[in-house]
Write an enzyme that holds these catalytic residues in place. Structure first.
Site, short mmCIF file in Angstrom:
data_model
loop_
_atom_site.label_atom_id
_atom_site.label_comp_id
_atom_site.label_asym_id
_atom_site.label_seq_id
_atom_site.Cartn_x
_atom_site.Cartn_y
_atom_site.Cartn_z
N GLU A 36 -5.76 -8.04 5.44
CA GLU A 36 -5.10 -8.88 4.44
C GLU A 36 -5.04 -10.34 4.87
O GLU A 36 -4.22 -11.10 4.37
CB GLU A 36 -3.69 -8.35 4.15
CG GLU A 36 -2.73 -8.40 5.32
CD GLU A 36 -2.75 -7.15 6.19
OE1 GLU A 36 -1.74 -6.90 6.86
OE2 GLU A 36 -3.78 -6.42 6.18
N ASN A 59 0.82 -1.21 0.00
CA ASN A 59 0.00 0.00 0.00
C ASN A 59 0.85 1.26 0.00
O ASN A 59 0.57 2.23 -0.72
CB ASN A 59 -0.93 0.01 1.22
CG ASN A 59 -2.16 -0.85 1.03
OD1 ASN A 59 -2.63 -1.04 -0.10
ND2 ASN A 59 -2.70 -1.37 2.11
N ASP A 99 -5.80 -2.96 -3.22
CA ASP A 99 -7.11 -3.60 -3.35
C ASP A 99 -7.09 -4.65 -4.47
O ASP A 99 -7.67 -5.74 -4.33
CB ASP A 99 -8.18 -2.56 -3.66
CG ASP A 99 -8.54 -1.71 -2.45
OD1 ASP A 99 -8.10 -2.06 -1.33
OD2 ASP A 99 -9.24 -0.69 -2.62
#
Length: 229
Positions: A133, A98, A107
């Site tokens: 996650e 990220n 995503d």
């Protein structure tokens, strides 16, 4: 059959199917055909319920569905009858994904990981997003060796996936802890909830050992497996 692409008719979306069944149920009800009205209303309720049990991002089952399986009224009875493997899976260093590539890429990574985890599961097996996650693989009716192969094959699919096609330089791996229980295998009854806690402990063992590994118990010791990629 119309091929996919130009001219192909897309499948109906879930909300469209829901409204269709509700409309047909109303039509049969006005005609006094209560049996058919009930059948279509029941189909509408099943569609709505399935939608509430799916993770919005990955389309895998969600935590609510997993909790129903963990704590449902028949869970203990089923656990006493047949073997069950539970694997807790975590995307390695996902925060770095990220931070480096952005949350939109993150995503997309989660969606693709979920797809890869859902391949080649046993009958009645499923993948559920546990949170963030982390995912859970529910593996019923398989022996310990088969459960290990299923989870490690999933690990290899993720490691070998061409992630650089999504973003140059991107590499994604997973770690997993697998807890297996077989009734009558010299151990007392256990619950899927306890298995999941054991899988969580094993997941941390896989992480501490360097990630991209599957940790599981074998003859009262913790084993770690990893294959060349």
């Amino acid at each position: 059959m119309v091929a996919e692409g130009e001219g192909a008719v897309p499948p109906p979306r879930q909300p469209d199917l829901l409204r269709l069944h509700e409309a047909i149920a109303g039509l049969f009800a006005t005609q006094g055909d209560w049996r058919r009205a009930y059948q279509h209303l029941r189909s509408a309720l099943d569609i709505a319920r399935d939608g509430s049990l799916r993770d919005a991002l990955t389309s895998s089952y969600n935590r609510r569905y997993l909790d129903e399986r963990l704590y449902g009224p028949f869970t203990d009875r089923q656990a006493a009858r047949s073997p069950l493997g539970l694997a807790l899976v975590d995307v390695d260093r996902f925060k770095s994904v990220n931070d480096t590539y952005g949350h939109l890429v993150g995503d997309r990574v989660l969606r693709r990981v979920a797809d890869l985890l859902q391949e080649d599961l046993p009958p009645d097996g499923f993948c559920a997003r546990y949170g963030g996650e982390e995912f859970v693989l529910w593996l019923p009716g398989v022996d310990a060796g088969h459960a290990v192969r299923i989870v490690d094959d999933a690990r290899l699919r993720v490691a070998r996936h061409p992630w650089s096609e999504l973003q140059p330089g991107l590499r994604v791996t997973i770690s997993a802890g697998l807890a297996h229980h077989a009734p009558g295998a010299g151990t007392g009854p256990t619950s899927p909830e306890r298995q999941l806690r054991s899988a969580d402990t094993l997941l941390y063992a896989a992480k501490r050992a360097g990630r991209n590994k599957v940790a599981y118990h074998d003859a009262q010791t913790t084993q770690l497996i990893t294959h060349s990629e």
